[in-house]
Structures are given as C-alpha cells and as structure tokens.
Design an enzyme around this catalytic site. Structure first.
Site, PDB file in Angstrom:
ATOM      1  N   ASN A  20      34.719  25.537  22.873  1.00 54.29           N
ATOM      2  CA  ASN A  20      34.334  25.438  24.277  1.00 54.29           C
ATOM      3  C   ASN A  20      34.305  23.982  24.702  1.00 54.29           C
ATOM      4  O   ASN A  20      35.303  23.283  24.471  1.00 54.29           O
ATOM      5  CB  ASN A  20      33.101  26.288  24.643  1.00 54.29           C
ATOM      6  CG  ASN A  20      31.834  26.042  23.873  1.00 54.29           C
ATOM      7  OD1 ASN A  20      31.802  26.192  22.673  1.00 54.29           O
ATOM      8  ND2 ASN A  20      30.766  25.683  24.537  1.00 54.29           N
ATOM      9  N   ASP A  21      33.262  23.501  25.332  1.00 56.16           N
ATOM     10  CA  ASP A  21      33.289  22.227  26.049  1.00 56.16           C
ATOM     11  C   ASP A  21      33.968  21.057  25.324  1.00 56.16           C
ATOM     12  O   ASP A  21      33.723  20.839  24.133  1.00 56.16           O
ATOM     13  CB  ASP A  21      31.857  21.721  26.302  1.00 56.16           C
ATOM     14  CG  ASP A  21      30.920  22.785  26.792  1.00 56.16           C
ATOM     15  OD1 ASP A  21      31.341  23.931  26.994  1.00 56.16           O
ATOM     16  OD2 ASP A  21      29.727  22.469  26.961  1.00 56.16           O
ATOM     17  N   GLN A  37      33.263  21.448  21.428  1.00 54.43           N
ATOM     18  CA  GLN A  37      32.396  22.464  20.828  1.00 54.43           C
ATOM     19  C   GLN A  37      33.274  23.383  19.977  1.00 54.43           C
ATOM     20  O   GLN A  37      34.335  23.849  20.430  1.00 54.43           O
ATOM     21  CB  GLN A  37      31.676  23.260  21.928  1.00 54.43           C
ATOM     22  CG  GLN A  37      30.613  22.441  22.637  1.00 54.43           C
ATOM     23  CD  GLN A  37      29.404  22.239  21.747  1.00 54.43           C
ATOM     24  OE1 GLN A  37      28.581  23.132  21.582  1.00 54.43           O
ATOM     25  NE2 GLN A  37      29.287  21.062  21.149  1.00 54.43           N
ATOM     26  N   TYR A  81      25.143  20.732  20.122  1.00 57.85           N
ATOM     27  CA  TYR A  81      25.681  21.052  21.443  1.00 57.85           C
ATOM     28  C   TYR A  81      26.369  19.846  22.073  1.00 57.85           C
ATOM     29  O   TYR A  81      26.530  18.793  21.464  1.00 57.85           O
ATOM     30  CB  TYR A  81      24.553  21.595  22.324  1.00 57.85           C
ATOM     31  CG  TYR A  81      24.380  23.102  22.232  1.00 57.85           C
ATOM     32  CD1 TYR A  81      24.978  23.852  21.220  1.00 57.85           C
ATOM     33  CD2 TYR A  81      23.613  23.786  23.184  1.00 57.85           C
ATOM     34  CE1 TYR A  81      24.814  25.233  21.156  1.00 57.85           C
ATOM     35  CE2 TYR A  81      23.440  25.166  23.125  1.00 57.85           C
ATOM     36  CZ  TYR A  81      24.049  25.885  22.115  1.00 57.85           C
ATOM     37  OH  TYR A  81      23.877  27.246  22.066  1.00 57.85           O
ATOM     38  N   SER A  82      26.694  19.999  23.355  1.00 62.45           N
ATOM     39  CA  SER A  82      27.594  19.048  24.001  1.00 62.45           C
ATOM     40  C   SER A  82      27.004  17.664  24.188  1.00 62.45           C
ATOM     41  O   SER A  82      25.783  17.496  24.261  1.00 62.45           O
ATOM     42  CB  SER A  82      28.041  19.599  25.355  1.00 62.45           C
ATOM     43  OG  SER A  82      28.982  20.613  25.131  1.00 62.45           O
ATOM     44  N   ASP A 157      23.020  18.127  27.202  1.00 64.81           N
ATOM     45  CA  ASP A 157      24.338  17.578  27.545  1.00 64.81           C
ATOM     46  C   ASP A 157      24.261  16.151  28.097  1.00 64.81           C
ATOM     47  O   ASP A 157      24.631  15.889  29.249  1.00 64.81           O
ATOM     48  CB  ASP A 157      25.064  18.498  28.554  1.00 64.81           C
ATOM     49  CG  ASP A 157      25.120  19.948  28.093  1.00 64.81           C
ATOM     50  OD1 ASP A 157      25.026  20.180  26.875  1.00 64.81           O
ATOM     51  OD2 ASP A 157      25.254  20.850  28.949  1.00 64.81           O
ATOM     52  N   GLU A 211      24.463  22.435  33.935  1.00 72.18           N
ATOM     53  CA  GLU A 211      24.949  22.044  32.608  1.00 72.18           C
ATOM     54  C   GLU A 211      25.935  20.880  32.746  1.00 72.18           C
ATOM     55  O   GLU A 211      26.520  20.645  33.791  1.00 72.18           O
ATOM     56  CB  GLU A 211      25.659  23.231  31.944  1.00 72.18           C
ATOM     57  CG  GLU A 211      24.738  24.400  31.610  1.00 72.18           C
ATOM     58  CD  GLU A 211      25.405  25.434  30.707  1.00 72.18           C
ATOM     59  OE1 GLU A 211      24.786  25.832  29.721  1.00 72.18           O
ATOM     60  OE2 GLU A 211      26.553  25.838  30.999  1.00 72.18           O
TER      61      GLU A 211
HETATM   62  C1  FRU Z   1      28.374  24.652  28.463  1.00 72.44           C
HETATM   63  C2  FRU Z   1      27.359  24.730  27.350  1.00 72.44           C
HETATM   64  C3  FRU Z   1      26.544  23.454  27.265  1.00 72.44           C
HETATM   65  C4  FRU Z   1      26.100  23.440  25.832  1.00 72.44           C
HETATM   66  C5  FRU Z   1      27.308  24.008  25.131  1.00 72.44           C
HETATM   67  C6  FRU Z   1      27.001  24.829  23.907  1.00 72.44           C
HETATM   68  O1  FRU Z   1      29.463  25.505  28.249  1.00 72.44           O
HETATM   69  O2  FRU Z   1      26.535  25.860  27.507  1.00 72.44           O
HETATM   70  O3  FRU Z   1      25.490  23.383  28.204  1.00 72.44           O
HETATM   71  O4  FRU Z   1      25.769  22.168  25.386  1.00 72.44           O
HETATM   72  O5  FRU Z   1      27.985  24.812  26.074  1.00 72.44           O
HETATM   73  O6  FRU Z   1      28.168  25.172  23.233  1.00 72.44           O
END
Ligand code: FRU
Length: 472
Positions: A20-21, A37, A81-82, A157, A211
């Site tokens: 993801n991110d 991620q 996380y991010s 984040d 986020e």
């Molecule tokens: C956004 C999010 C962030 C978090 C991450 C976790 O997509 O929810 O807020 O840090 O993904 O994977």
C-alpha cells in the site's frame, strides 16, 4: 512473478504479497528511493506489515530490496506504518548525504477495545541511515501521551521538513475525540526532541480522520495534502469513504504558522480515477516536486481480478507537479519514462489500432470537440463536450463503485494514456486532470479505438523497467 499476465512494466508493484502507501520517498546521492507499505506474506491472515524498498537511478528502471523495516519491536507489533524520509545534506561520515526516516509504529492491544479511544498505540519512530540502505537503531520519539489531550488513539504518518531558519517541523494525521480529522503540527530544534506547536483544521469538519498528511510547496505556495476518511456522503466522493486531495493555504501562509487553517470547500481531489490513495511527494536534486501514490482502493473491490493472484496493488508512476495560474496543481508523468518507449506507431485518426503488448504510452493532441478513446472495447475514456468520463463498458465482473468516474470539463485539448498491463493512468489537458485505475484485460493485444477530431495520435509500446524487481 516475472511471467505473471498482469504484472506491470513501469509501475512499481510488490515482487510478491501486498503493497500500500508509498513511504520514505527521496533522492539520495543520485539514487531515487521508494519505500512502501509491504506485507510479503499476504494473504496470510495477520501477515506482518513493514516497509519494502525499491531503488532507481532514472525513475524508469527499478530494483527491489525486500522488506527493509520490519515490525520487530514492541512499539510496532501491528505494523511499521507509513512515514517519510528527510535528506540530511553531507551528514554521512564519508561526507555524502544521509537520511532520516520517520514513521509510525502501530500496536493494537489484545482485548475488547474500540481501537479509537482505547486499545491502540501510535508511536513515532526514527531511523537514521548513512546511505538509505543500512538502517540504524530504532529511536522512539513520541507516544500517545505526548500528543494533545483532544487526540484519539489515531495519530500517524509523520511528514518532516526543515525551514530556512533550521527549525524542524513535523505534521501528523489525527482523529480527535470528537471524531474530526485534523493535522497536528510539532516543532523541534534537532529532529529528535519534539514539542506540540499547533494544529491545522478545516473551517468546517471534514471527515473523521486525516491520513498521510503532506506539505507541498510549489512556487512559494504551500498546500496541505491529506487523505480524509469519512467522505462517503459528499456528492463527489462516489460513495467512497477514503479520499485523497489537497487544500491550498492562503497566500503567504505555511503550515508552520500558528493560525494556519484550510477551507473545506477548497479541497481538490488529486485524482479522479478509481485507484489513488496515500500520495506522498518529495523534491529531487533537480528541484522538481514528484508525487507517487498507492494505486489501490480496496473499498471498491476488483471483482474481475482472479482470486489466485499472489500480489496485490501497485504505485502510480512518479508524477511531476506544477502550479497552475488558478492555484490548482497539474500532474504529468516523469519525462524519464520515455526511455522505455519502443518504436512509434501512428494511430488512425478514427478507427482501431492494435498494439502487440498491453504496455503502451499513448498521446493524442489537438482534440477538438467530443472525443472517445477506448481500450480493448472495455475501458472507455470519453469527453462528450461537457464531462470527462472513465468508464468500464463491460460491467460484468466490475465491482460496485467501479463502473465510471465523471468530471466536469469545459474543453478537452490533449490526452496522455499510460497502459501498463493491469494499470492505466490518464492525463488530460497537460495533466490538469489525472485518473488512475487498475484493470484486468484478457485480450493478448491492446486495441486502441479513437473517435472524434484530433491533430495527432501516436503510441509507443513500452519496455519493462521493473523486471529486475522480480528476478533478483
Ligand atoms: C493509509 C494507511 C496509513 C497507515 C498505513 C498502514 O493507507 O492507513 O494511515 O500508516 O496505511 O499500512
């Protein structure tokens, strides 16, 4: 993976598992670093989530280095996380640039919690690195007790920058105890010890959580980019809870100003397609501001994707940002991608052209009046004289909320369409409008049909810049 039918050639995707991110974007000593991620063990339930790492020297050819930040301390037991990267000029022992990574350690306690006001820990963690590869020790900087009392457990984040006076600033996405989204602003003298400075809120409540906040500065004007959650009731949201966009700050204001506030009615979506979230920007050595986003929106599922894919999601191509006269932001694919172009093909002004591969870069200029560009008779990019629409024609197997996207548009002048097997990015009018979507074509050759008036329509087959990420 290397032979997967739907794997991309110039969009970053995980070698296996879940992405993801984008995280930690930077250019360090000439090398572009894209972290993201990453859960390589996906779809295993509870697959650990950390940071994957890809590098490139030209934004077109990439290598992948696996999971390089793992959730291996108690403060990130439910995920690393991010977060962001901050380049430290000449700070490495050998005199080259070093980097600091700031990210959120996520912990969900075992038990019967709501995970909003109880049961969740959000810890901001720092890792220093001399070269972007070797990671130093994890240093805990901030815990829940350090955030203002009005915060719920959702605080994450970090994005960090330094101003001209050498003051360090951090923004964090947050949800307050009233379930209103906001951004916390913190200040530091050294990037290690932080104090709460103020908050940035919108004039009217705008979602329950923001986020992935980011600060974008273009021609001296600051924007707050963020991903508000809880947007499904807004008419422009297509019923989707999570959105990604930016607020312009008033002229002369920066996020470091104590009275900075943004206006809900000035929020602009970054992208009008189906798959775009959690964008992050960085400034490279040429001074360009580049944006990369997660091209995935699991909320609107891909019913048409086969169930046995061993990987999920990709990132957008790097997009170069520029400020337009009206204060909005245009996005264009990084010009470096052109090195992947093969031999140019003229597309029939009207009619259908088949390209051999499902990877192509298509450019149409001098569009006059209504115009339709259709891929494989399946994905239509249409301008009817007042609205610009991205539409799946065959809605069989296309998930709810994934059939079309409409944007009002006064006139269409040009189109750039990047087709990369299961990723498509559309840029209209010099990037004033951008639309990203995944699709899962089944035909072997790409068929491009054009209808309408234009002065030139060309396409290039695109090479494979990410092959090295699957064949390590
Ligand atoms: C956004 C999010 C962030 C978090 C991450 C976790 O997509 O929810 O807020 O840090 O993904 O994977």
């Amino acid at each position: 993976m290397a032979d997967d039918r739907w794997r991309m050639g110039f969009h970053l995707m995980p070698p296996i598992g879940w992405l993801n991110d984008p995280n930690g974007l930077c250019q360090l000593n000439g090398v572009y670093h894209v972290f993201h991620q990453y859960s390589p063990d996906w779809p295993q339930p509870g697959a650990p989530r950390g940071w994957g790492h890809a590098t490139s020297t030209d934004l077109a050819h990439w290598e992948h280095h696996g999971m390089v930040i793992s959730p291996d301390t108690p403060d990130e037991a439910s995920g690393s996380y991010s977060g962001c990267a901050l380049v430290m000029p000449k700070a490495a022992p050998n005199g080259s640039d070093a980097v600091r990574f700031y990210y959120t350690g996520n912990v969900k306690e075992q038990g019967d919690f709501d995970y909003i006001l109880t049961g969740r820990r959000a810890t901001q963690i720092l890792i220093e690195s001399d070269d972007g590869f070797a990671m130093g020790d994890k240093q805990v900087l901030l815990r829940n007790a350090d955030y203002p009392a009005f915060c719920s457990c959702h605080v994450r984040d970090p994005k960090v920058w330094r101003d001209a006076d050498g003051t360090w600033w951090m923004i964090l996405g947050a949800r307050d105890v009233e379930s209103t989204g906001l951004v916390l602003v913190l200040r530091s003298k050294d990037g290690y010890t932080w104090e709460n400075a103020h908050q940035v809120r919108s004039d009217a409540p705008f979602g329950f959580m923001w986020e992935c906040p980011d600060r974008v500065v273009l021609d001296g004007n600051t924007y707050l980019s963020c991903c508000p959650q809880g947007m499904q009731a807004y008419p422009w949201s297509h019923g989707l809870r999570d959105q990604a966009g930016y607020f312009p700050l008033p002229a002369g204001c920066d996020l470091s100003d104590a009275d900075s506030a943004v206006r809900a009615d000035e929020f602009a979506l970054w992208d009008n397609g189906f798959d775009f979230y959690a964008p992050q920007t960085f400034t490279d050595a040429q001074g360009r501001t580049l944006l990369i986003a997660w091209m995935g929106m699991p909320e609107a599922p891909y019913v048409s994707a086969p169930n046995d894919l061993t990987w999920c999601h990709c990132l957008t191509v790097p997009r170069v940002l520029s400020r337009l006269e009206d204060g909005s932001i245009a996005q264009q694919p990084a010009p470096e991608l052109k090195v992947l172009r093969g031999e140019k093909v003229e597309l029939a002004g009207a009619g259908t052209s088949a390209l051999l591969e499902h990877r192509a870069d298509i450019e149409v200029d001098g569009i006059d009046g209504p115009f339709f560009l259709t891929l494989d008779d399946a994905l239509e990019i249409a301008y009817d004289g007042s609205a610009f629409t991205l539409r799946f024609l065959d809605t069989e197997g296309v998930g709810a909320g994934r059939t079309f996207r409409n944007s009002a548009l006064e006139a269409l002048h040009d189109l750039r369409v990047l087709v990369d097997d299961s990723a498509v990015e559309v840029f209209a009018n010099g990037g004033r409008l951008a639309l990203a979507t995944r699709w899962f074509p089944t035909a072997d050759a790409l068929r491009v049909s054009l209808e309408g008036t234009c002065s030139a329509a060309v396409a290039w087959p695109m090479g494979d810049g990410v092959r090295a990420t699957y064949t390590q």
